[in-house]
Design an enzyme around this catalytic site. Structure first.
Site, mmCIF file in Angstrom:
data_model
loop_
_atom_site.group_PDB
_atom_site.id
_atom_site.type_symbol
_atom_site.label_atom_id
_atom_site.label_comp_id
_atom_site.label_asym_id
_atom_site.label_seq_id
_atom_site.Cartn_x
_atom_site.Cartn_y
_atom_site.Cartn_z
ATOM 1 N N HIS A 30 0.959 -1.200 -0.016
ATOM 2 C CA HIS A 30 0.097 0.123 -0.073
ATOM 3 C C HIS A 30 0.667 1.277 -0.058
ATOM 4 C CE1 HIS A 30 -4.067 -1.877 0.135
ATOM 5 N NE2 HIS A 30 -3.326 -2.760 1.099
ATOM 6 N N SER A 63 -11.763 -17.642 -23.109
ATOM 7 C CA SER A 63 -11.077 -18.046 -21.611
ATOM 8 C C SER A 63 -11.299 -19.482 -21.341
ATOM 9 C CB SER A 63 -11.561 -17.176 -20.656
ATOM 10 O OG SER A 63 -11.332 -17.635 -19.475
ATOM 11 N N GLY A 116 -7.833 -14.483 -6.848
ATOM 12 C CA GLY A 116 -8.030 -14.234 -5.375
ATOM 13 C C GLY A 116 -6.754 -14.554 -4.433
ATOM 14 N N ALA A 117 -5.588 -14.840 -4.789
ATOM 15 C CA ALA A 117 -4.825 -15.096 -3.717
ATOM 16 C C ALA A 117 -3.768 -13.923 -3.559
ATOM 17 C CB ALA A 117 -3.853 -16.439 -4.212
ATOM 18 N N GLY A 118 -3.802 -12.865 -4.264
ATOM 19 C CA GLY A 118 -3.117 -11.765 -4.131
ATOM 20 C C GLY A 118 -1.977 -11.827 -4.755
ATOM 21 N N ASP A 167 1.711 -4.070 -9.292
ATOM 22 C CA ASP A 167 1.458 -5.528 -9.788
ATOM 23 C C ASP A 167 1.736 -5.428 -11.211
ATOM 24 O OD1 ASP A 167 0.697 -5.582 -7.361
ATOM 25 O OD2 ASP A 167 -1.723 -5.721 -7.879
ATOM 26 N N TYR A 217 -10.512 -1.097 -0.549
ATOM 27 C CA TYR A 217 -8.993 -0.724 -0.911
ATOM 28 C C TYR A 217 -8.969 1.053 -1.482
ATOM 29 C CZ TYR A 217 -4.815 -0.607 -3.989
ATOM 30 O OH TYR A 217 -3.601 -0.247 -4.566
HETATM 31 C C1 GLA Z 1 -3.049 -4.242 -4.886
HETATM 32 C C2 GLA Z 1 -2.915 -3.227 -5.768
HETATM 33 C C3 GLA Z 1 -1.128 -2.643 -5.861
HETATM 34 C C4 GLA Z 1 -1.005 -2.350 -4.255
HETATM 35 C C5 GLA Z 1 -1.224 -3.456 -3.277
HETATM 36 C C6 GLA Z 1 -0.922 -3.229 -1.957
HETATM 37 O O1 GLA Z 1 -2.170 -5.400 -5.368
HETATM 38 O O2 GLA Z 1 -3.284 -3.525 -7.069
HETATM 39 O O3 GLA Z 1 -1.379 -1.463 -6.637
HETATM 40 O O4 GLA Z 1 -1.400 -1.154 -3.861
HETATM 41 O O5 GLA Z 1 -2.672 -4.094 -3.409
HETATM 42 O O6 GLA Z 1 0.510 -3.127 -1.754
#
Ligand code: GLA
Length: 375
Positions: A30, A63, A116-118, A167, A217
């Site tokens: 963040h 897809s 959805g796993a980040g 990302d 977010y």
């Molecule tokens: C998500 C957002 C990123 C970043 C992260 C937290 O992945 O897409 O831009 O802000 O959260 O670090």
């Protein structure tokens, strides 16, 4: 006979295959939309697409993983209804808005970035198509950083997430065995070889994604922007703890906590980079735990399951552990000494399953190439 002809047709007139990766982030959460530092890398889980111009002035896309087909044109009014297709449509629109060209194409894609796993499956999809459209129709006139911004703006304008650039940046710029420190204000970046002798990075995916109402977010981002504005700054990048104390009485307790986390996190990224260069993994790990604490208590983007995984890591003597990515579910990233690894993974999987009724997924982090043409 017909099958043979179809097979030969595809063999002789194939499309071009592109790939772009998901990402990890060692530390710096963040901070990107606050003009701070992040420290991500691309991983060996990616989106792969075969794409071929079709001369029809529209996209026809399938897809494999979702088993859905859609078609769309490239005007604003042509937006598809499927979420997955919006990422591709958005990329096309953002390229057109920058005076780039997008012509009709057919595409089939699939991926192994867990959703959805980040791990930024959406950024991988955006980056894959941004890279491909640049290569197929624009003679690669857009620089890589512009491609990352095209993906980021796709999220802002077509998906409702006012994310930072981390990302998409990682997905495009990733290199084998390297982490990249990005200064999100100047956009300068530096590669750091990831040498973790005697240690490894392990992801534990809780496989929970808490349904988010009210776009938390974006709310976090708004808090940071309010505090920066109060301080007369463009972003929190230049804010100090002392500055924050001075205005404490004039901002909400919530905004105070959010900004307090971000100011601390900025320094933690720099500490981790220095420590990595010195091979001081104890400090890297300590900062990771501090980040978890901050994300959980001050930024409030953790959840019970991830706090539990973090506690288990501590109990098992794991060097560093924290929630990774935007939060509200997904993974912890763990810096683990080789002799602790097996015991830790076994304990975490067992205890987590006992408590929540399902096993977390375990992924070893392998840092890999970002967006590229495969063939
Ligand atoms: C998500 C957002 C990123 C970043 C992260 C937290 O992945 O897409 O831009 O802000 O959260 O670090």
């Amino acid at each position: 006979m017909i099958n043979k002809i179809k097979e030969e047709f595809n063999k002789h007139f194939p499309g071009t295959v592109y790939q772009s990766a998901g990402r990890i982030n060692l530390i710096g959460e963040h901070t990107d939309y606050n003009g701070g530092f992040v420290f991500p890398g691309a991983i060996d889980k990616c989106i792969t697409a075969e794409i071929k111009p079709n001369g029809l002035g529209k996209a026809r896309v399938y897809s494999i993983d979702i088993d859905e087909y859609t078609e769309f044109g490239f005007e604003e009014a042509d937006a598809p209804s499927q979420q997955w297709a919006k990422y591709i449509f958005g990329v096309c629109r953002e390229i057109i808005k920058r005076d780039g060209k997008v012509e009709g194409f057919d595409a089939v894609f699939s991926g192994n970035v867990p959703l959805g796993a980040g791990l930024s499956s959406s950024a991988a999809l955006e980056s894959c198509f941004a890279f491909a459209m640049n290569d197929l129709f624009n003679n690669n006139k857009f620089a890589k950083m512009e491609l990352a911004k095209i993906g980021q703006m796709t999220e802002h304008h077509y998906c409702g997430v006012n994310c930072g650039v981390m990302d998409q940046f990682a997905s495009i710029f990733g290199k084998k065995d390297q982490l990249i420190r990005l200064d999100c204000r100047s956009m300068d970046y530096e590669y750091f070889p990831m040498k973790l002798e005697g240690y490894s990075l392990v992801l534990l995916d809780s496989r929970v994604k808490h349904e988010l109402v009210d776009s938390p977010y974006n709310k976090r981002r708004e808090s940071c922007e309010r505090v920066a504005k109060k301080l007369g700054l463009e972003t929190l990048r230049d804010a100090t703890f002392e500055d924050l104390e001075k205005i404490k009485g004039e901002i909400s307790a919530e905004d105070y906590m959010r900004a307090h986390f971000v100011i601390g996190e900025k320094q933690r990224v720099l500490d981790v980079c220095d420590a990595l260069v010195k091979g001081d993994l104890a400090t890297v790990g300590e900062r990771m735990y501090q980040t978890h604490e901050g994300l959980s208590k001050e930024y409030e983007v953790s959840c019970e399951e991830l706090d539990y995984l973090n506690d288990i890591a501590k109990e098992c003597g794991v060097t560093g552990s924290r929630i990774m990515g935007g939060g509200f579910g997904g993974c912890t990233i763990n810096l683990v000494k080789d002799d602790v690894r097996d015991k830790f993974v076994e304990t975490a999987v067992g205890k987590f399953e006992e408590k929540y009724g399902h096993k977390p997924e375990v992924y070893d982090v392998i840092l890999s190439e970002g967006a590229h043409k495969v063939e």
